[in-house]
Design a protein around this motif. Structure first.
Motif, PDB file in Angstrom:
ATOM      1  N   ASP A 166      -7.027   4.312  -4.214  1.00  0.00           N
ATOM      2  CA  ASP A 166      -6.683   5.596  -3.607  1.00  0.00           C
ATOM      3  C   ASP A 166      -5.815   5.300  -2.384  1.00  0.00           C
ATOM      4  OD1 ASP A 166      -6.482   8.071  -2.454  1.00  0.00           O
ATOM      5  OD2 ASP A 166      -8.589   8.588  -2.716  1.00  0.00           O
ATOM      6  N   PRO A 167      -4.505   5.110  -2.577  1.00  0.00           N
ATOM      7  CA  PRO A 167      -3.637   4.717  -1.464  1.00  0.00           C
ATOM      8  C   PRO A 167      -3.654   5.696  -0.294  1.00  0.00           C
ATOM      9  CG  PRO A 167      -2.520   4.410  -3.567  1.00  0.00           C
ATOM     10  CD  PRO A 167      -3.774   5.160  -3.859  1.00  0.00           C
ATOM     11  N   ILE A 168      -3.728   6.990  -0.588  1.00  0.00           N
ATOM     12  CA  ILE A 168      -3.716   7.978   0.496  1.00  0.00           C
ATOM     13  C   ILE A 168      -4.951   7.803   1.373  1.00  0.00           C
ATOM     14  CG2 ILE A 168      -3.713  10.420   1.080  1.00  0.00           C
ATOM     15  CD1 ILE A 168      -1.110   9.562  -0.162  1.00  0.00           C
ATOM     16  N   ALA A 169      -6.116   7.664   0.744  1.00  0.00           N
ATOM     17  CA  ALA A 169      -7.350   7.509   1.516  1.00  0.00           C
ATOM     18  C   ALA A 169      -7.323   6.215   2.332  1.00  0.00           C
ATOM     19  CB  ALA A 169      -8.553   7.516   0.574  1.00  0.00           C
ATOM     20  N   THR A 170      -6.829   5.122   1.710  1.00  0.00           N
ATOM     21  CA  THR A 170      -6.758   3.851   2.430  1.00  0.00           C
ATOM     22  C   THR A 170      -5.795   3.949   3.608  1.00  0.00           C
ATOM     23  OG1 THR A 170      -7.221   2.634   0.394  1.00  0.00           O
ATOM     24  CG2 THR A 170      -6.272   1.383   2.206  1.00  0.00           C
ATOM     25  N   ALA A 171      -4.653   4.604   3.399  1.00  0.00           N
ATOM     26  CA  ALA A 171      -3.689   4.775   4.484  1.00  0.00           C
ATOM     27  C   ALA A 171      -4.302   5.557   5.643  1.00  0.00           C
ATOM     28  CB  ALA A 171      -2.440   5.480   3.967  1.00  0.00           C
ATOM     29  N   ASN A 172      -5.077   6.592   5.334  1.00  0.00           N
ATOM     30  CA  ASN A 172      -5.720   7.373   6.392  1.00  0.00           C
ATOM     31  C   ASN A 172      -6.757   6.536   7.145  1.00  0.00           C
ATOM     32  OD1 ASN A 172      -4.223   9.693   5.909  1.00  0.00           O
ATOM     33  ND2 ASN A 172      -5.684  10.496   4.408  1.00  0.00           N
TER      34      ASN A 172
ATOM     35  N   ILE B  74       4.688   9.043   7.227  1.00  0.00           N
ATOM     36  CA  ILE B  74       4.839   9.448   5.830  1.00  0.00           C
ATOM     37  C   ILE B  74       3.712   8.841   5.001  1.00  0.00           C
ATOM     38  CG2 ILE B  74       6.323   7.483   5.249  1.00  0.00           C
ATOM     39  CD1 ILE B  74       7.882   9.355   3.415  1.00  0.00           C
ATOM     40  N   ASP B  75       3.267   9.564   3.968  1.00  0.00           N
ATOM     41  CA  ASP B  75       2.181   9.065   3.116  1.00  0.00           C
ATOM     42  C   ASP B  75       2.699   8.071   2.079  1.00  0.00           C
ATOM     43  OD1 ASP B  75       0.082  10.416   4.283  1.00  0.00           O
ATOM     44  OD2 ASP B  75       0.299  12.186   2.990  1.00  0.00           O
ATOM     45  N   PRO B  76       1.809   7.263   1.501  1.00  0.00           N
ATOM     46  CA  PRO B  76       2.208   6.351   0.429  1.00  0.00           C
ATOM     47  C   PRO B  76       2.741   7.097  -0.789  1.00  0.00           C
ATOM     48  CG  PRO B  76       0.074   5.694   1.324  1.00  0.00           C
ATOM     49  CD  PRO B  76       0.410   7.032   1.926  1.00  0.00           C
ATOM     50  N   ASP B  77       3.618   6.424  -1.509  1.00  0.00           N
ATOM     51  CA  ASP B  77       4.134   6.937  -2.781  1.00  0.00           C
ATOM     52  C   ASP B  77       3.137   6.552  -3.871  1.00  0.00           C
ATOM     53  OD1 ASP B  77       5.433   7.512  -5.133  1.00  0.00           O
ATOM     54  OD2 ASP B  77       7.178   6.239  -4.748  1.00  0.00           O
TER      55      ASP B  77
ATOM     56  N   LEU C  96       0.830  -1.204   0.000  1.00  0.00           N
ATOM     57  CA  LEU C  96       0.000   0.000   0.000  1.00  0.00           C
ATOM     58  C   LEU C  96       0.864   1.254   0.000  1.00  0.00           C
ATOM     59  CD1 LEU C  96      -2.650   1.552   0.198  1.00  0.00           C
ATOM     60  CD2 LEU C  96      -2.547   1.264   2.690  1.00  0.00           C
ATOM     61  N   TRP C  97       1.867   1.277   0.869  1.00  0.00           N
ATOM     62  CA  TRP C  97       2.696   2.486   0.973  1.00  0.00           C
ATOM     63  C   TRP C  97       3.603   2.667  -0.243  1.00  0.00           C
ATOM     64  CZ3 TRP C  97      -0.089   2.448   5.217  1.00  0.00           C
ATOM     65  CH2 TRP C  97      -0.136   3.593   6.002  1.00  0.00           C
TER      66      TRP C  97
END
Length: 445
Positions: free
Chosen positions: A343-349, A322-325, A305-306
């Motif tokens: 949407d990796p950023i949304a999933t990471a959040n 740190i956010d995903p690349d 994911l990241w």
């Protein structure tokens, strides 16, 4: 009359369902392991043995890692050998339609169907990524959107080859000296966007006419492909509500192709953990999940994911700040799971919020978000759940994936299957010799 439950056994290779480090686990490449799982499935009167295939080992950070490290032997070699040590069990193999040719694959499946007296099945898959294609002459040539077009034409071409021999073509009359009823059999000519071939097919019509066709796509194109061409679809929707939605969506597509609802079986993949009681099974399941997701595995799965090297992070610590690349360069090559995170950023959040609320470490979180366990309970509980899902049209049966290979199916065969048999929803003996007999499918004209 209640619906009959269909069951198959999946030999998975090493992945994040299998616990390769369990003391009971054996080899995933030695023939004895394949024999053990197949013969257990046949003893329990399963429909078929299902062999997955990967055309390239998974890599992350340009390294093969332990989710796939043992390799994957050739499908046809294994299934042909298993035909000699089983008598009724169907033999299903995953063969790619992107990096093979119709004549070769049709010849191999027709041969397997003859060798097994009518037990061959073909799980038709496609490949979208150039990473896998690097192993082949045409690596990376096929756009992702074209994969089902090629697969449809591939399967149609193979069907022409299977059908090029009538069932009664071989006379072999020693008195008259007549061997073939018509010496022109086997002729074919096929031209389309992907194939331009002509000649004579050199394998007479096999016991099933054609192998049973399985398909595993979940996209709209995959579902349509299955409705048009498949005898069974390998689904990932094993719960009641999601299963019923998938089941009805696939079945409603069949009339457009002149097919009945019974002509396509819906078979979700399913894991299972059995215990003396439901509580005992839940305790075992928690242990198995920790075995399936080691600290090192948790970091590898988080990296997908990241899309970053996270080897310096503690799996028992918090998620990265740190956010995903989100660049086009992926740390995990050839893994479809990379593409699942739209949407990796949304999933990471979402993962951060869950980890904070539930006080979860990286490993704890990955255990939760990658949970694949379907049936957990005492044998009676699991038998009831399986039967209820089938009777309520969430599935026609299940392809079982044991977490220990090759002995992981034994307990299910010895405890759950007899309960299904007592309820009259699973066979006590095979009704015919072929896989089409087991699945209640007609032989193609």
């Amino acid at each position: 009359m209640p619906k009959q439950v269909h069951l198959a056994a999946h030999f998975p290779g090493v992945n994040n369902t299998t616990v390769w480090s369990d003391p009971r686990a054996g080899s995933h490449i030695e023939f004895d392991s394949f024999v053990k799982l197949a013969q257990t499935a046949e003893r329990a009167k399963f429909d078929f043995f299902f062999l997955a295939e990967g055309l390239r080992l998974r890599e992350q950070g340009v390294q093969i890692y332990d989710l796939d490290v043992v390799g994957r032997p050739d499908t046809f070699t294994v299934l042909a050998a298993l035909a000699a040590v089983t008598t009724h069990l169907g033999l299903a193999g995953t063969i790619n339609s992107t990096f093979n040719e119709p004549y070769e694959v049709a010849r191999q499946f027709a041969s397997l169907d003859h060798l097994s007296d009518g037990r061959a099945a073909w799980n038709v898959v496609t490949s979208w990524d150039a990473f896998t294609g690097e192993n082949f002459r045409r690596g990376g040539f096929l756009a992702e959107g074209d994969r089902y077009t090629r697969a449809t034409q591939f399967l149609a071409t193979a069907a022409e080859l299977f059908d090029s021999w009538p069932a009664d073509a071989v006379v072999a009359d020693k008195t008259s000296g007549v061997f073939l009823r018509d010496g022109s059999v086997g002729g074919f000519q096929h031209t389309d966007q992907h194939f331009d071939i002509a000649g004579r097919f050199n394998v007479p019509r096999s016991p099933q006419g054609r192998p049973v066709i399985l398909q595993a796509g979940d996209s709209d194109g995959g579902r349509e492909f299955a409705a048009a061409t498949a005898d069974a679809i390998f689904s990932r929707h094993g719960t009641l509500v999601e299963g019923q939605k998938f089941y009805e969506d696939v079945k409603r597509r069949l009339p457009a192709y002149g097919r009945t609802r019974d002509s396509l079986k819906v078979l979700p993949a399913a894991t299972f953990i059995l215990g003396d009681t439901d509580a005992d099974a839940q305790e075992k399941a928690a242990v198995v999940r920790r075995q399936q997701v080691s600290g090192a595995t948790a970091i590898k799965l988080l990296e997908q994911l990241w899309n970053r090297d996270l080897s310096g992070y503690d799996p028992d610590g918090p998620l990265p700040e740190i956010d995903p690349d989100v660049s086009d360069s992926h740390i995990a090559k050839g893994r479809a799971s990379v593409r699942m995170h739209r949407d990796p950023i949304a999933t990471a959040n979402e993962w951060r919020a869950r980890a904070e609320a539930e006080k979860l470490s990286i490993r704890d979180l990955i255990v939760e978000v990658t949970n694949r366990q379907t049936f957990i309970g005492a044998p009676a509980t699991v038998a009831t759940e399986i039967n209820d899902l089938v009777q309520q049209d969430a599935a026609d049966g299940f392809i079982l994936v044991p977490h220990v290979t090759p002995d992981g199916l034994d307990e299910f065969a010895d405890t759950v299957v007899p309960l299904l048999q007592e309820r009259g929803v699973f066979r006590t003996e095979y009704s015919g010799p072929t896989l089409r007999d087991h699945l209640g499918l007609e032989v193609p004209a």
